[in-house]
Design an enzyme around this catalytic site. Structure first.
Site, PDB file in Angstrom:
ATOM      1  N   ASP A  48     -21.672  23.181  21.414  1.00  0.00           N
ATOM      2  CA  ASP A  48     -23.064  22.773  21.286  1.00  0.00           C
ATOM      3  C   ASP A  48     -23.943  23.991  21.012  1.00  0.00           C
ATOM      4  OD1 ASP A  48     -22.407  20.129  21.900  1.00  0.00           O
ATOM      5  OD2 ASP A  48     -22.628  20.481  24.054  1.00  0.00           O
ATOM      6  N   TYR A  76     -13.755  26.203  30.463  1.00  0.00           N
ATOM      7  CA  TYR A  76     -15.213  26.300  30.405  1.00  0.00           C
ATOM      8  C   TYR A  76     -15.777  26.711  31.765  1.00  0.00           C
ATOM      9  CZ  TYR A  76     -14.799  23.310  26.218  1.00  0.00           C
ATOM     10  OH  TYR A  76     -14.469  22.783  24.996  1.00  0.00           O
ATOM     11  N   ASP A  90     -28.122  17.968  28.408  1.00  0.00           N
ATOM     12  CA  ASP A  90     -28.197  19.424  28.591  1.00  0.00           C
ATOM     13  C   ASP A  90     -29.652  19.862  28.526  1.00  0.00           C
ATOM     14  OD1 ASP A  90     -28.923  19.669  25.892  1.00  0.00           O
ATOM     15  OD2 ASP A  90     -26.963  20.374  25.251  1.00  0.00           O
ATOM     16  N   ARG A 182     -20.937  18.081  29.171  1.00  0.00           N
ATOM     17  CA  ARG A 182     -22.219  17.438  29.475  1.00  0.00           C
ATOM     18  C   ARG A 182     -22.019  16.104  30.192  1.00  0.00           C
ATOM     19  NH1 ARG A 182     -24.767  16.356  24.222  1.00  0.00           N
ATOM     20  NH2 ARG A 182     -22.716  16.730  23.288  1.00  0.00           N
TER      21      ARG A 182
END
Length: 213
Positions: A48, A76, A90, A182
């Site tokens: 993203d 992550y 987000d 997310r």
């Protein structure tokens, strides 16, 4: 018949980029391709615009191996901010709801097991999932957010690693392809009786490629 001349140099191989915030993965590919005057380039897994971290760029013949890299485990680290739901899930999105509820560490750890292993995950409305040939994020931006269906996802590890304050918590996740951080943040916050979104996201690994690569 004259053969069309191919533009760019015939480079082959991988380049691992530490993607900065604010750029799409395609932006990075285009910049790198121009910088190297490469004939063909592609990336090994979308990040993203808000996200940073490992973005593998494949050149030439290496683009044929992109599917194998994308099938690899990804690692992550993200920061979940409690108290606000956002339309993009987000920090780049618009606030859609708020709450004063803030879970403690015990409540967070108690909720985490439900998000490990083989799970069903509802993708964010602002995602690249295709609906009747259109990208979900294009429909959402046009004011007609689609109704998405839950999809199978594999989460190998989902751990609370830091709690800077009551409003935020930091997690590390190891997962298969197609898992949305997310969505994990959004759904975990709800499972804890709160609301939340990703405030910061960094990818540490894609298959064989790491920050140290």
């Amino acid at each position: 018949m004259r053969q069309r001349k191919l533009r760019g140099r015939p480079l082959d191989g991988w380049l691992i980029v530490d993607k900065p915030p604010g750029l799409t993965s395609t932006d990075v590919v285009n910049r790198v391709r121009r910088a190297f005057d490469a004939r063909k380039a592609g990336h090994g897994g979308t990040l993203d615009p808000l996200a940073t971290g490992v973005l593998p760029i494949a050149f030439g013949a290496a683009t044929k191996t992109v599917p194998y890299v994308m099938d690899g485990t990804k690692l992550y680290r993200f920061t979940l901010r409690f108290g606000e739901a956002r339309d993009t899930d987000d920090a780049d999105g618009r606030v859609t709801a708020t709450t004063e509820a803030r879970p403690n560490d015990e409540a967070i750890r108690a909720a985490l097991p439900a998000f490990r292993g083989e799970i069903m995950q509802l993708p964010p409305v602002f995602s690249a999932v295709k609906v009747a040939g259109e990208r979900a994020y294009d429909l959402a931006r046009a004011g007609t957010p689609p109704v998405l269906e839950p999809r199978a996802a594999r989460v190998d590890r989902f751990d609370l690693v830091a709690r800077p304050d009551a409003d935020t918590a930091v997690f590390e996740v190891a997962s298969g392809k197609g898992v949305y951080m997310r969505a994990l943040a959004r759904d975990l916050a709800r499972a804890c009786g709160s609301l939340g979104h990703v405030a910061a996201l960094r990818r540490l690994r894609v298959g064989p490629f790491t920050e140290a690569a």
